[in-house]
Design a protein around this motif. Structure first.
Motif, PDB file in Angstrom:
ATOM      1  N   MET A 178       9.229   2.874 -19.231  1.00 46.98           N
ATOM      2  CA  MET A 178       9.302   3.157 -17.795  1.00 46.98           C
ATOM      3  C   MET A 178       8.166   4.074 -17.385  1.00 46.98           C
ATOM      4  SD  MET A 178      11.628   1.834 -15.917  1.00 46.98           S
ATOM      5  CE  MET A 178      11.734   2.986 -14.551  1.00 46.98           C
ATOM      6  N   SER A 179       7.662   3.796 -16.271  1.00 45.19           N
ATOM      7  CA  SER A 179       6.657   4.700 -15.737  1.00 45.19           C
ATOM      8  C   SER A 179       6.815   4.693 -14.224  1.00 45.19           C
ATOM      9  CB  SER A 179       5.264   4.234 -16.120  1.00 45.19           C
ATOM     10  OG  SER A 179       5.081   2.927 -15.641  1.00 45.19           O
ATOM     11  N   VAL A 180       6.075   5.541 -13.581  1.00 43.63           N
ATOM     12  CA  VAL A 180       6.150   5.598 -12.127  1.00 43.63           C
ATOM     13  C   VAL A 180       5.667   4.273 -11.557  1.00 43.63           C
ATOM     14  CG1 VAL A 180       5.305   6.758 -10.095  1.00 43.63           C
ATOM     15  CG2 VAL A 180       5.796   8.058 -12.138  1.00 43.63           C
ATOM     16  N   ARG A 181       6.457   3.698 -10.693  1.00 45.96           N
ATOM     17  CA  ARG A 181       6.086   2.405 -10.120  1.00 45.96           C
ATOM     18  C   ARG A 181       5.688   2.597  -8.669  1.00 45.96           C
ATOM     19  NH1 ARG A 181       8.427  -2.265 -11.717  1.00 45.96           N
ATOM     20  NH2 ARG A 181       9.724  -2.436  -9.881  1.00 45.96           N
ATOM     21  N   ARG A 182       4.508   2.166  -8.357  1.00 44.52           N
ATOM     22  CA  ARG A 182       4.002   2.333  -6.997  1.00 44.52           C
ATOM     23  C   ARG A 182       3.607   0.985  -6.432  1.00 44.52           C
ATOM     24  NH1 ARG A 182       2.945   7.942  -6.763  1.00 44.52           N
ATOM     25  NH2 ARG A 182       5.074   8.568  -7.130  1.00 44.52           N
ATOM     26  N   THR A 230      11.621  -0.715  -6.137  1.00 44.49           N
ATOM     27  CA  THR A 230      11.043   0.179  -7.143  1.00 44.49           C
ATOM     28  C   THR A 230      12.044   0.509  -8.239  1.00 44.49           C
ATOM     29  OG1 THR A 230      11.629   2.061  -5.753  1.00 44.49           O
ATOM     30  CG2 THR A 230       9.372   1.274  -5.615  1.00 44.49           C
ATOM     31  N   PHE A 231      13.326   0.301  -7.968  1.00 43.36           N
ATOM     32  CA  PHE A 231      14.337   0.623  -8.976  1.00 43.36           C
ATOM     33  C   PHE A 231      14.345  -0.426 -10.081  1.00 43.36           C
ATOM     34  CE2 PHE A 231      18.506   0.557 -10.890  1.00 43.36           C
ATOM     35  CZ  PHE A 231      18.832   1.884 -11.015  1.00 43.36           C
ATOM     36  N   THR A 285      12.896  -3.027 -12.502  1.00 45.31           N
ATOM     37  CA  THR A 285      11.574  -3.347 -13.057  1.00 45.31           C
ATOM     38  C   THR A 285      11.318  -4.843 -13.033  1.00 45.31           C
ATOM     39  OG1 THR A 285      12.601  -3.340 -15.222  1.00 45.31           O
ATOM     40  CG2 THR A 285      11.504  -1.328 -14.539  1.00 45.31           C
ATOM     41  N   ALA A 312      15.096   7.415  -2.159  1.00 47.80           N
ATOM     42  CA  ALA A 312      14.755   7.756  -3.531  1.00 47.80           C
ATOM     43  C   ALA A 312      14.188   6.511  -4.191  1.00 47.80           C
ATOM     44  CB  ALA A 312      15.986   8.237  -4.273  1.00 47.80           C
ATOM     45  N   ILE A 313      12.913   6.540  -4.519  1.00 47.83           N
ATOM     46  CA  ILE A 313      12.310   5.369  -5.140  1.00 47.83           C
ATOM     47  C   ILE A 313      12.222   5.587  -6.645  1.00 47.83           C
ATOM     48  CG2 ILE A 313      11.007   4.769  -3.078  1.00 47.83           C
ATOM     49  CD1 ILE A 313       8.506   5.825  -4.679  1.00 47.83           C
ATOM     50  N   GLY A 314      12.036   4.477  -7.367  1.00 42.24           N
ATOM     51  CA  GLY A 314      11.976   4.561  -8.819  1.00 42.24           C
ATOM     52  C   GLY A 314      13.334   4.896  -9.381  1.00 42.24           C
ATOM     53  N   ARG A 315      13.373   5.210 -10.648  1.00 41.38           N
ATOM     54  CA  ARG A 315      14.670   5.551 -11.221  1.00 41.38           C
ATOM     55  C   ARG A 315      14.487   6.446 -12.427  1.00 41.38           C
ATOM     56  NH1 ARG A 315      16.934   0.196 -14.187  1.00 41.38           N
ATOM     57  NH2 ARG A 315      15.038  -0.501 -15.189  1.00 41.38           N
ATOM     58  N   ASP A 375      11.714   9.031 -13.315  1.00 47.12           N
ATOM     59  CA  ASP A 375      10.647   8.765 -12.346  1.00 47.12           C
ATOM     60  C   ASP A 375      11.162   8.642 -10.923  1.00 47.12           C
ATOM     61  OD1 ASP A 375       8.594   8.601 -14.321  1.00 47.12           O
ATOM     62  OD2 ASP A 375       9.516   6.728 -14.948  1.00 47.12           O
ATOM     63  N   GLU A 392      11.830   9.498  -7.278  1.00 51.64           N
ATOM     64  CA  GLU A 392      11.092  10.374  -6.369  1.00 51.64           C
ATOM     65  C   GLU A 392      11.637  10.206  -4.961  1.00 51.64           C
ATOM     66  OE1 GLU A 392       6.989   9.364  -6.695  1.00 51.64           O
ATOM     67  OE2 GLU A 392       6.874   9.902  -8.806  1.00 51.64           O
TER      68      GLU A 392
END
Lengths: 288, 692
Positions: A1-5, A81-82, A84, B176-179, B182, B184
């Motif tokens: 997992m990493s920050v997803r933008r 973004t949640f 993947t 809240a984005i990501g999970r 991560d 945010e």
């Protein structure tokens, strides 16, 4: 997992809209949910948008889906973004290789597959190959652990891979072909890779064993006895054993083990003789 | 009710209470980050873990478990909750350790330092060392608007801000984005938030992730002197706490008052304070040869005395502005009365409200807390989101509770909750009195609420509209025993108080429009009147705080004190009498307005009969006893509304216009504030983008 933008602005398309076919499908998908709960359809719609747009979800697509469902854009953004499974960056035109890296696949050589991806596609996951045809990523378990290691491309899985197999698959995609899916080592689905080890007797399959079970004969006897009115005398033995198969005395396992076997076979037989006997319908199935 | 034992104390609480509430009822303190009484339950910070007997044998999040979820013991003993057991202690230490894994140790440079929940709870429930040697996670800071500063590395993902904006403010902007690690907090594509209540997320944030941008690095909480006061930006009368350092107001925070603002305040209330420091009138001015020249108090008074001398009483007038206290309005009225003038008006916008019609005709009779008892709402010519943001949040709260039909007559605006749009103007209102589906809805309701905005009343036919609204209220049964649903929503903090003391023209007196028209009066005392144009001709004495419209027109400027610089009474839209306290001192030679009026009366030879504020208040309370009941709403006699319903008048056909068009720029203090100007520019650019 990493920050997803989200993908950078210059990559984002101007707009997004479903094709007529997808729009009709989306309306059906939305109609599955009660009024006021349309937002529940966001995941299937986003997935369909991703498929339509060549494998990734763009920012206009999120807004489009949000508008369609009466959701604030931030709510769609949260979902995209949640999970993947939603790609936020453009993926390869011909194939996006998802290499499973979870324990069974990893033990069976997923890292070698990733080396192939790094060599042939890009040193980093989520980056397009030079010609834009391919991209790859490592994913968590895709559920074909028996056939590890595996990759997933779009909706198909390619299993039992060696690095050479993966090379061939990539070659095929490169040529614009669709390689054969499933195990690549000739095995049938997830059948034992060493060949069948049980139920190998040929008689099992030629019909000669039908009606030959020992338990079957006993059950028939019991049924006949009940019909003759001798029920209390003969019946209890199998019935009691079937109702409560207790831990058998260790000294004499064979006799105790037999009655349940009879009962099981009797039940199986009852199934085959369905037309003549009323039986409870199998759960979830149709009673004929 | 269910019995439960908390740390050996047996309490009886409603079964739907959460364990956390039950523990509080038993006097046990439960630490928490994500839980907030006014927001939905998230249960994600895990700080409120307790040990239970009669439930699962593991630490339980007390905010997310009800008392009724626990089973009684084998012999019917009440369930037991332990908040001080070794298991709980260990669980809290564990949670705190996890929270601190990624939390930066930047308390010395963090604006939340000194008032930080995480800091306090780490001291109380945490351990003194860290076992974590790995790198900490860092998160990019997000831009979410000019009011809230973000330091997202500090965020502990409690999601209070997300729940507040979505549930209370009614705008789904934060998310809240990501999970996982991560996750945010951000707005969509980092757009600025548009809510008028967004400042509250900084209060809600238990750490320093969201802080107040204008206040950033200005002060530390322990340097500030806290003064409890009342807000004057709108007519809600939100309870505030003014924090000052020396003479300077450093920030404004909300104060809990369940009957008025709960614990929210609008952004205008909160971020107005930089306007208190700029454009201030800090000395008297006298216009000489067309130009304002600085003067001393005696010079200014002499100029006024010279002008007033020989002017007949009925050629003198007075205007009471929107930020004036009741004491000032009373003093000005007394002064004018002693000079023989009946020309006084507090209704700069020309609104057709008259105390002669009874107090019930101009206050928010059902009270703000009463909105929650209403079961149908009709909004007439008002945009409560901009006219009274906190009150709008209360309407939204009622709407969220369900079964609350809302109709609107007036401009089509976004109120953060859906409503039935009925029409634009008086025609629709006339229809409603007779027939109409929404009239039936109102009739069917037990406690219908008719909310009338200033936009419907500040027009030539305002009196007819007011009567029409009263007729509607009476016809649908909104005025009855135990319920008066006739609600006038004011926009000016001073208005109800000034109406209470009768700052309207007396017999043969001129109203605000007549006084400010050419040839209206010869001498006009404007007490902070900035929302009206005064025609040339009159000699204007302006007593106010800011170099705004009123001061530009003035012939003599007398510097007064702003609402944070004086003790004064304000009456909010529901008729609640509240006291504002002095938190700072007026700048330069400025003085409290009542004292200026008292001194002026002496110079004019009409000495007012009070030398201290206490004497002034004694006189005020003698004349208007209900003003002595601080923090109390004197119920108005509903007969006023019924009498009003009988009044006639023909309304015109023009549609209603909102009373507040520029939310961030409604008064001279706001117009002097750079923060408000930025918000206003942002709001208008958003409006322009939406119009495209």
């Amino acid at each position: 997992m990493s920050v997803r933008r989200l993908a950078p602005k210059e990559v984002q398309p101007e707009s997004f809209a479903f094709t007529d076919e997808n729009l009709a499908w989306a309306e059906k998908a939305i109609a599955k949910f009660p009024a006021g709960r349309q937002a529940s359809a966001v995941i299937p719609l986003l997935m369909r948008a991703q498929e339509q747009a060549g494998g990734w979800v763009s920012e206009p697509a999120m807004r489009y889906v949000g508008d369609m469902l009466g959701m604030a854009p931030i709510r769609v953004y949260e979902i995209a973004t949640f999970y993947t499974q939603f790609q936020l960056q453009p993926v390869g035109r011909k194939a996006h290789i998802q290499v499973c890296g979870t324990t069974p696949c990893m033990l069976k050589g997923a890292e070698d597959l990733m080396k192939v991806c790094k060599k042939r596609i890009h040193a980093e996951p989520f980056h397009l190959s030079e010609n834009g045809d391919f991209s790859w990523e490592e994913v968590e378990c895709a559920g074909t652990c028996t056939n590890a290691p595996m990759i997933q491309v779009w909706k198909d899985v390619y299993e039992d891979l060696t690095p050479e197999d993966l090379d061939k698959i990539l070659d095929a995609f490169e040529r614009g072909e669709k390689p054969a899916t499933g195990p690549q080592n000739g095995r049938h689905f997830s059948a034992p890779v060493t060949g069948q080890a049980t139920l190998t007797s040929a008689e099992l399959y030629d019909g000669s064993m039908v009606g030959k079970g020992a338990g079957l004969a006993l059950a028939r006897e019991a049924i006949a006895a009940r019909a003759n009115g001798e029920a209390p005398a003969a019946a209890p033995a199998p019935a009691a054993a079937a109702a409560a198969p207790p831990a058998p005395p260790k000294s004499d396992p064979a006799p105790a083990a037999a009655p349940p076997a009879k009962a099981v076979v009797a039940a199986g037989n009852a199934d085959s003789e369905k037309p003549s006997k009323p039986v409870a319908p199998p759960p979830g199935g149709k009673a004929d | 009710m269910a019995k439960i034992i908390v740390d050996d104390i047996e309490v009886e609480v409603p079964a739907e209470y959460t364990l956390l509430q039950a523990c509080e009822a038993a006097g046990a303190e439960i630490p928490r980050f994500c839980f907030h009484e006014r927001l939905s339950i998230a249960g994600n910070c895990r700080m409120c873990l307790v040990e239970v007997k009669g439930g699962p044998p593991k630490p339980q999040a007390s905010c997310a478990m009800n008392v009724r979820d626990l089973r009684p013991g084998p012999n019917g003993e009440p369930p037991v909750v332990l908040t001080k057991s070794p298991m709980v202690k260990k669980a809290r230490e564990g949670v705190m350790e996890f929270l601190l894994i990624n939390h930066p140790l930047d308390c010395p440079i963090c604006d939340q330092g000194g008032e930080c929940d995480l800091q306090d709870q780490a001291m109380a429930y945490g351990v003194d060392t860290s076992r974590y040697a790995e790198n900490k996670r860092a998160v990019e800071d997000k831009y979410i608007g000019p009011l809230i500063k973000t330091s997202m590395t500090r965020c502990i993902q409690c999601t209070r801000c997300v729940r507040f904006t979505t549930e209370v403010a009614g705008v789904s902007e934060l998310g809240a984005i990501g999970r996982g690690e991560d996750m945010e907090i951000t707005t969509y594509l980092e757009a600025a938030m548009s809510s008028e209540l967004q400042g509250n997320v900084a209060d809600l944030c238990p750490v320093g992730a969201l802080t107040q941008r204008p206040y950033a690095y200005h002060a530390r909480p322990w340097e500030l002197v806290k003064t409890e006061s009342v807000d004057v930006m709108d007519a809600v009368g939100s309870n505030i706490r003014v924090d000052t350092r020396g003479r300077e107001v450093m920030r404004v925070l909300p104060r809990l008052n369940e009957d008025v603002n709960e614990e929210w305040i609008s952004d205008k209330t909160r971020y107005i304070w930089d306007g208190l420091k700029t454009q201030r009138l800090d000395r008297p001015y006298v216009r000489v040869g067309g130009k304002l020249k600085a003067a001393s108090w005696p010079e200014a008074f002499a100029a006024i005395a010279a002008k007033v001398k020989g002017v007949a009483g009925n050629r003198i007038g007075g205007l009471v502005g929107d930020l004036a206290t009741v004491e000032e309005a009373f003093a000005l009225k007394s002064l004018l009365a002693s000079m023989g003038s009946a020309n006084i008006d507090c209704r700069q916008d020309g609104v057709k409200l008259d105390p002669a019609l009874g107090r019930a005709s101009y206050v928010f009779n059902p009270t703000i807390a009463g909105i929650e008892q209403a079961d149908a709402l009709l909004i007439i010519g008002s945009d409560p989101r901009r006219e009274a943001s906190v009150l709008n949040a209360r309407i939204r709260k009622r709407w969220l509770a369900g079964n609350f039909p809302i109709g609107l007559v007036g401009e089509h605006v976004d109120l953060t909750y859906p409503y039935e749009y009925l029409g634009a103007g008086p025609d629709t209102l006339t229809d409603l009195v007779g027939e109409g589906t929404f009239a039936a809805t109102l009739k069917g309701a037990q406690r219908p609420l008719i909310l009338i905005g200033q936009g419907a009343l500040a027009r030539a036919d305002g009196a007819a509209i007011l009567a029409l609204a009263a007729r509607l209220a009476v016809s649908v049964g909104a005025v009855k025993d135990g319920w008066n649903g006739f609600a006038v929503l004011h926009t000016a903090a001073a208005r109800v108080g000034a109406l209470d003391v009768g700052c309207v023209p007396g017999a043969n007196g001129l109203d605000a429009v007549a006084m400010t028209n050419p040839g209206g009066v010869d001498v006009l005392f404007a007490l902070g009147a900035d929302e009206i144009d005064i025609a040339p001709g009159a000699f204007v004495v302006y007593l106010g705080t800011h170099g705004d419209r009123g001061a530009h027109r003035a012939d003599v400027i007398l510097p007064g004190a702003a609402y944070t610089e004086k003790s004064g009474t304000y009456v909010n839209t529901e008729g609640r009498v509240q006291l504002a306290n002095r938190a700072a001192f007026p700048p330069g030679e400025a003085r409290e307005d009542w004292a200026v009026l008292r001194a002026l009366s002496d110079v004019l030879g009409q000495r007012l009969p009070f030398d201290t504020l206490a004497q002034l208040r004694a006189a005020l309370y003698a004349a208007h006893p209900h003003l002595a009941r601080i923090d109390h709403v004197e119920p108005a006699d509903a007969a006023g509304v019924i009498a009003l319903a009988g009044a006639g008048g023909t309304p015109e056909r023009a549609p209603f216009r909102a009373a507040v068009t520029e939310f961030y720029l409604t008064n001279p203090i706001a117009r002097a504030s750079a923060v408000m100007a930025e918000c206003s520019a942002l709001a208008s650019s958003r409006l322009a983008a939406a119009a495209e």
